[in-house]
Design a protein around this motif. Structure first.
Motif, mmCIF file in Angstrom:
data_model
loop_
_atom_site.group_PDB
_atom_site.id
_atom_site.type_symbol
_atom_site.label_atom_id
_atom_site.label_comp_id
_atom_site.label_asym_id
_atom_site.label_seq_id
_atom_site.Cartn_x
_atom_site.Cartn_y
_atom_site.Cartn_z
ATOM 1 N N THR A 165 -1.068 -11.170 3.684
ATOM 2 C CA THR A 165 -1.279 -10.080 2.736
ATOM 3 C C THR A 165 -2.649 -10.215 2.080
ATOM 4 O OG1 THR A 165 1.094 -9.940 2.268
ATOM 5 C CG2 THR A 165 -0.398 -8.914 0.693
ATOM 6 N N VAL A 175 -4.595 -2.805 -4.323
ATOM 7 C CA VAL A 175 -3.983 -2.398 -3.058
ATOM 8 C C VAL A 175 -3.561 -3.639 -2.273
ATOM 9 C CG1 VAL A 175 -4.291 -1.160 -0.888
ATOM 10 C CG2 VAL A 175 -5.412 -0.321 -2.974
ATOM 11 N N TYR A 176 -2.262 -3.695 -1.918
ATOM 12 C CA TYR A 176 -1.725 -4.783 -1.103
ATOM 13 C C TYR A 176 -1.617 -4.301 0.346
ATOM 14 C CZ TYR A 176 -0.496 -7.944 -4.915
ATOM 15 O OH TYR A 176 -0.553 -8.835 -5.967
ATOM 16 N N GLN A 177 -2.234 -5.054 1.252
ATOM 17 C CA GLN A 177 -2.192 -4.720 2.668
ATOM 18 C C GLN A 177 -1.608 -5.884 3.441
ATOM 19 O OE1 GLN A 177 -6.429 -3.884 3.100
ATOM 20 N NE2 GLN A 177 -6.008 -1.689 3.231
ATOM 21 N N ASN A 178 -0.493 -5.626 4.110
ATOM 22 C CA ASN A 178 0.164 -6.672 4.882
ATOM 23 C C ASN A 178 -0.178 -6.505 6.351
ATOM 24 O OD1 ASN A 178 3.001 -7.477 6.461
ATOM 25 N ND2 ASN A 178 2.321 -8.947 4.926
ATOM 26 N N ASN A 179 -0.682 -7.563 6.970
ATOM 27 C CA ASN A 179 -1.154 -7.483 8.349
ATOM 28 C C ASN A 179 -0.320 -8.296 9.322
ATOM 29 O OD1 ASN A 179 -3.444 -5.921 7.545
ATOM 30 N ND2 ASN A 179 -4.376 -7.818 6.779
ATOM 31 N N SER A 202 2.740 -3.157 -0.736
ATOM 32 C CA SER A 202 2.532 -3.368 0.697
ATOM 33 C C SER A 202 3.223 -2.327 1.566
ATOM 34 C CB SER A 202 3.020 -4.768 1.091
ATOM 35 O OG SER A 202 4.424 -4.889 0.847
ATOM 36 N N SER A 220 4.802 -8.853 -0.010
ATOM 37 C CA SER A 220 5.240 -7.862 0.969
ATOM 38 C C SER A 220 6.756 -7.880 1.002
ATOM 39 C CB SER A 220 4.657 -8.140 2.362
ATOM 40 O OG SER A 220 5.109 -9.387 2.855
#
Length: 399
Positions: A165, A175-179, A202, A220
């Motif tokens: 994350t 902004v949380y972005q989970n990859n 997320s 997330s």
């Protein structure tokens, strides 16, 4: 104007709304407004089309400021008769109308009276450049290892990583972005008094936090549900995912089951109840003893004392969402409720001496206003107060 007709009065009313009256015409209008025939006409004319909404671009800032000065001068004018700037007698639902100028913006303020009439009172006047203001886009993020990160408009780009994350801060939005794989580590964002902030979780859910609020959430979402915890006031726009329901725990006493929807939760403890207002979609309100489903436009109120759920139909959504749009908003609100909003924004202490004022207020004030500017609403309602450093002392009103 020696003998005013209905047409004459309506012409003055139109000039009042457009802020084109001369000082003499303004005084004629305010005097006529206190005559029973014109008082009723004014109530009928304004009740439906004003409803205390801010009128953007109503007049240029210098014109608005000029009229504000006219009103201010009139209220201080020594005369054998009472000041013209005070609540009128009784309309069907409205007792007075004033032009309210703050930060160069014009608004109509309706002051709703009880069955009494206030006498004139000594009020305080302050410089509108006073520094007592909210701090705006500020928050504190606490990540899983306990590290605290100060958030504001200057903290931009990637500010932290937690497993797969990535946490970005751009334009005062987190902004949380989970990859990749899920990350259940718990994070918490808190806004201070006078601060607001927004976050994208997320899963794509968006949340806006009002002053003095918090949101606790995983980096997330994993498992069968998406669960967050909140205090204070938060507006949610929940991303749809029927296979992973979204749940909000409020003050550890109430929880909300959510399908793809947008809703506002006001859970400040000093307000005495938890208010959830549904704008779109559907939510299910739950306490340990009760459960109710909301439809768009409804508000659920849960009393802090008995946890019973009361449904209110067709609430004023503009009033509920005023804070997100940059305004204090209040509708038939007592002084105490207004001062609660001011406390959360200006970081002040409010002290009541004697009997609290019982009048009700409806109106809007920009959050960008200084505290002295915001307190103008009390001046023109003839509520006595004293401002000492960061304390506002509300005094018993004269009757």
């Amino acid at each position: 104007m020696s003998r005013m007709t209905e047409a004459d009065f309506l012409k003055l009313l139109d000039g009042f709304k457009k802020q084109t009256l001369s000082a003499q015409e303004l005084n004629e209008f305010l005097d006529a407004s206190q005559q029973p025939a014109f008082e009723q006409l004014l109530g009928n004319t304004l009740e439906t089309d004003l409803k205390v909404r801010w009128v953007d671009g109503l007049a240029a800032a210098d014109t608005g400021q000029k009229l504000w000065q006219q009103l201010d001068d009139t209220s201080r004018e020594p005369a054998p008769t009472p000041s013209r700037i005070y609540p009128l007698r009784q309309w069907r639902s409205v007792a007075a109308i004033l032009v309210f100028i703050l930060s160069g913006t014009a608004a109509y303020l309706l002051f709703i009276k009880g069955d009494h009439k206030k006498d004139l009172a000594t009020v305080n006047h302050y410089n509108s450049t006073d520094s007592l203001r909210g701090i705006g886009k500020k928050a504190i993020l606490t990540i899983a290892n306990g590290k605290k990160i100060i958030l504001d408009s200057t903290a931009t780009g990637v500010i932290s990583k937690q497993g797969n994350t990535v946490i970005n801060n751009t334009n005062s939005q987190l902004v949380y972005q989970n990859n990749g794989a899920g990350n259940t580590t718990i994070n918490k964002i808190e806004t201070p008094v006078g601060g607001q902030y927004s976050i994208v979780l997320s899963d794509g859910t968006k949340a806006w936090l009002n002053a003095g609020s918090s949101l606790t959430f995983p980096a997330s979402f994993t498992g069968k549900e998406r669960k967050v915890e909140m205090t204070g006031e938060v507006y949610f726009e929940v991303a749809q995912n029927a296979s992973q329901p979204f749940k909000v725990s409020v003050n550890n006493s109430t929880w909300i089951d959510v399908l793809g929807t947008s809703f506002n939760v006001n859970a400040y403890k000093e307000e005495g109840s938890i208010k959830t207002t549904l704008l779109q979609g559907a939510v299910l309100m739950n306490t340990h003893d009760h459960s109710k489903r909301l439809t768009p436009g409804q508000q659920a109120r849960i009393n802090n004392n008995d946890n019973k759920i009361e449904l209110i139909d067709q609430v004023n959504q503009d009033q509920v969402m005023g804070w997100k749009n940059g305004y204090f908003t209040f509708e038939r609100a007592p002084v105490e409720s207004i001062m609660n909003q001011f406390q959360r924004w200006y970081n002040i202490e409010v002290i009541y001496r004697g009997t609290k004022p019982t009048d009700l207020f409806t109106g809007s004030i920009p959050l960008s206003s200084s505290l002295p500017q915001a307190l103008k609403i009390l001046e023109y309602a003839r509520v006595n107060y004293v401002l000492e450093d960061n304390k506002v002392i509300i005094l018993s009103s004269s009757r």
